[in-house]
Write a protein that holds these residues in place. Structure first.
Motif, PDB file in Angstrom:
ATOM      1  N   VAL A 128      -7.441   0.159  -5.858  1.00 36.48           N
ATOM      2  CA  VAL A 128      -8.825  -0.311  -5.829  1.00 36.48           C
ATOM      3  C   VAL A 128      -9.341  -0.436  -4.397  1.00 36.48           C
ATOM      4  CG1 VAL A 128      -8.785  -1.463  -8.074  1.00 36.48           C
ATOM      5  CG2 VAL A 128      -7.987  -2.681  -6.061  1.00 36.48           C
ATOM      6  N   ALA A 129      -9.108   0.567  -3.595  1.00 40.22           N
ATOM      7  CA  ALA A 129      -9.562   0.537  -2.207  1.00 40.22           C
ATOM      8  C   ALA A 129     -11.071   0.374  -2.138  1.00 40.22           C
ATOM      9  CB  ALA A 129      -9.140   1.818  -1.489  1.00 40.22           C
ATOM     10  N   GLY A 130     -11.518  -0.481  -1.228  1.00 39.59           N
ATOM     11  CA  GLY A 130     -12.942  -0.685  -1.031  1.00 39.59           C
ATOM     12  C   GLY A 130     -13.571  -1.672  -1.989  1.00 39.59           C
ATOM     13  N   ILE A 131     -12.761  -2.346  -2.790  1.00 44.93           N
ATOM     14  CA  ILE A 131     -13.285  -3.332  -3.743  1.00 44.93           C
ATOM     15  C   ILE A 131     -12.789  -4.711  -3.333  1.00 44.93           C
ATOM     16  CG2 ILE A 131     -13.235  -4.106  -6.145  1.00 44.93           C
ATOM     17  CD1 ILE A 131     -12.957  -1.244  -6.986  1.00 44.93           C
ATOM     18  N   ASP A 132     -13.696  -5.675  -3.347  1.00 42.55           N
ATOM     19  CA  ASP A 132     -13.322  -7.061  -3.070  1.00 42.55           C
ATOM     20  C   ASP A 132     -12.405  -7.538  -4.194  1.00 42.55           C
ATOM     21  OD1 ASP A 132     -13.135  -9.740  -2.444  1.00 42.55           O
ATOM     22  OD2 ASP A 132     -15.248 -10.181  -2.828  1.00 42.55           O
ATOM     23  N   PRO A 133     -11.196  -7.993  -3.863  1.00 43.13           N
ATOM     24  CA  PRO A 133     -10.272  -8.411  -4.935  1.00 43.13           C
ATOM     25  C   PRO A 133     -10.828  -9.552  -5.785  1.00 43.13           C
ATOM     26  CG  PRO A 133      -9.371  -8.943  -2.770  1.00 43.13           C
ATOM     27  CD  PRO A 133     -10.599  -8.135  -2.546  1.00 43.13           C
ATOM     28  N   ASN A 134     -11.749 -10.358  -5.230  1.00 44.46           N
ATOM     29  CA  ASN A 134     -12.350 -11.437  -6.016  1.00 44.46           C
ATOM     30  C   ASN A 134     -13.337 -10.907  -7.053  1.00 44.46           C
ATOM     31  OD1 ASN A 134     -10.933 -13.421  -4.588  1.00 44.46           O
ATOM     32  ND2 ASN A 134     -12.453 -13.373  -2.955  1.00 44.46           N
ATOM     33  N   ALA A 135     -13.750  -9.648  -6.929  1.00 42.24           N
ATOM     34  CA  ALA A 135     -14.684  -9.047  -7.880  1.00 42.24           C
ATOM     35  C   ALA A 135     -13.960  -8.361  -9.040  1.00 42.24           C
ATOM     36  CB  ALA A 135     -15.581  -8.041  -7.165  1.00 42.24           C
ATOM     37  N   VAL A 136     -12.641  -8.404  -9.035  1.00 48.94           N
ATOM     38  CA  VAL A 136     -11.848  -7.785 -10.107  1.00 48.94           C
ATOM     39  C   VAL A 136     -11.414  -8.873 -11.078  1.00 48.94           C
ATOM     40  CG1 VAL A 136      -9.762  -6.476 -10.656  1.00 48.94           C
ATOM     41  CG2 VAL A 136     -11.040  -5.963  -8.566  1.00 48.94           C
ATOM     42  N   GLU A 137     -11.650  -8.648 -12.352  1.00 45.67           N
ATOM     43  CA  GLU A 137     -11.241  -9.591 -13.394  1.00 45.67           C
ATOM     44  C   GLU A 137     -10.005  -9.057 -14.100  1.00 45.67           C
ATOM     45  OE1 GLU A 137     -14.426 -10.354 -16.105  1.00 45.67           O
ATOM     46  OE2 GLU A 137     -15.888 -10.554 -14.478  1.00 45.67           O
ATOM     47  N   LEU A 138      -8.978  -9.869 -14.180  1.00 45.04           N
ATOM     48  CA  LEU A 138      -7.752  -9.520 -14.900  1.00 45.04           C
ATOM     49  C   LEU A 138      -7.593 -10.480 -16.064  1.00 45.04           C
ATOM     50  CD1 LEU A 138      -5.280  -9.116 -11.908  1.00 45.04           C
ATOM     51  CD2 LEU A 138      -6.263  -7.295 -13.268  1.00 45.04           C
ATOM     52  N   SER A 139      -7.178  -9.960 -17.200  1.00 48.97           N
ATOM     53  CA  SER A 139      -6.847 -10.828 -18.321  1.00 48.97           C
ATOM     54  C   SER A 139      -5.683 -10.214 -19.086  1.00 48.97           C
ATOM     55  CB  SER A 139      -8.059 -11.031 -19.240  1.00 48.97           C
ATOM     56  OG  SER A 139      -8.403  -9.842 -19.872  1.00 48.97           O
TER      57      SER A 139
END
Length: 152
Positions: free
Chosen positions: A64-75
């Motif tokens: 996920v290069a270039g993506i803020d890790p806080n903007a990724v949702e994991l469940s």
């Protein structure tokens, strides 16, 4: 006889036609377009991922290069890991004026799901982001891990 008629054409043109024919055959008879390169994915497949398993854990690597890790949702529900987020397109005036021949960088919302082995422990999940790679480690339940039995 036909050699003289075709001598003015580059052989690469016919290779391109054969490639297009193969891709059309795959699309018509298999129901999906084939990726067009060694690192290509089907449209709508983002982020690319690797999944590895050991007797102790399952590791999922999301690129996920270039993506803020806080903007990724994991469940994790039951044994399905879901990943969702949004990748913003870089904004610049040059992009708006350009005529693209090929755009491979994905921009927009994404959602992926991967089914994990049934023995993963949803209470023991760790996620780390480093250098554009999000690593999700899910431990397996103790009861499902292999154990050695001594014979007496």
């Amino acid at each position: 006889m036909f050699g003289s008629l075709l001598s003015g054409f580059d052989a690469g043109v016919f290779d391109d036609f054969r490639r297009i024919e193969r891709e059309l055959d795959r699309f018509l008879f298999h129901g999906y377009p084939a990726p067009s390169g060694i690192r290509s994915m089907r449209p709508g497949t983002f982020p690319p991922m690797n999944v590895g398993v050991t007797p102790d854990r399952v590791d999922v690597y999301l690129f996920v290069a270039g993506i803020d890790p806080n903007a990724v949702e994991l469940s994790l529900q039951q044994n399905v890991l879901s990943i969702a987020g949004r990748r913003e397109a870089p904004s610049s005036q040059a992009d708006e004026k350009a005529a693209y021949y090929r755009r491979e960088r994905f921009a927009g919302e994404f959602r992926r799901a991967v089914t994990l082995p049934e023995d993963v422990d949803p209470e023991r999940v760790d996620a780390r982001y480093r250098d554009g790679v999000l690593q999700v480690t899910i431990q397996r339940r103790e009861s499902a891990r292999p154990r050695s039995i001594t014979i007496q």
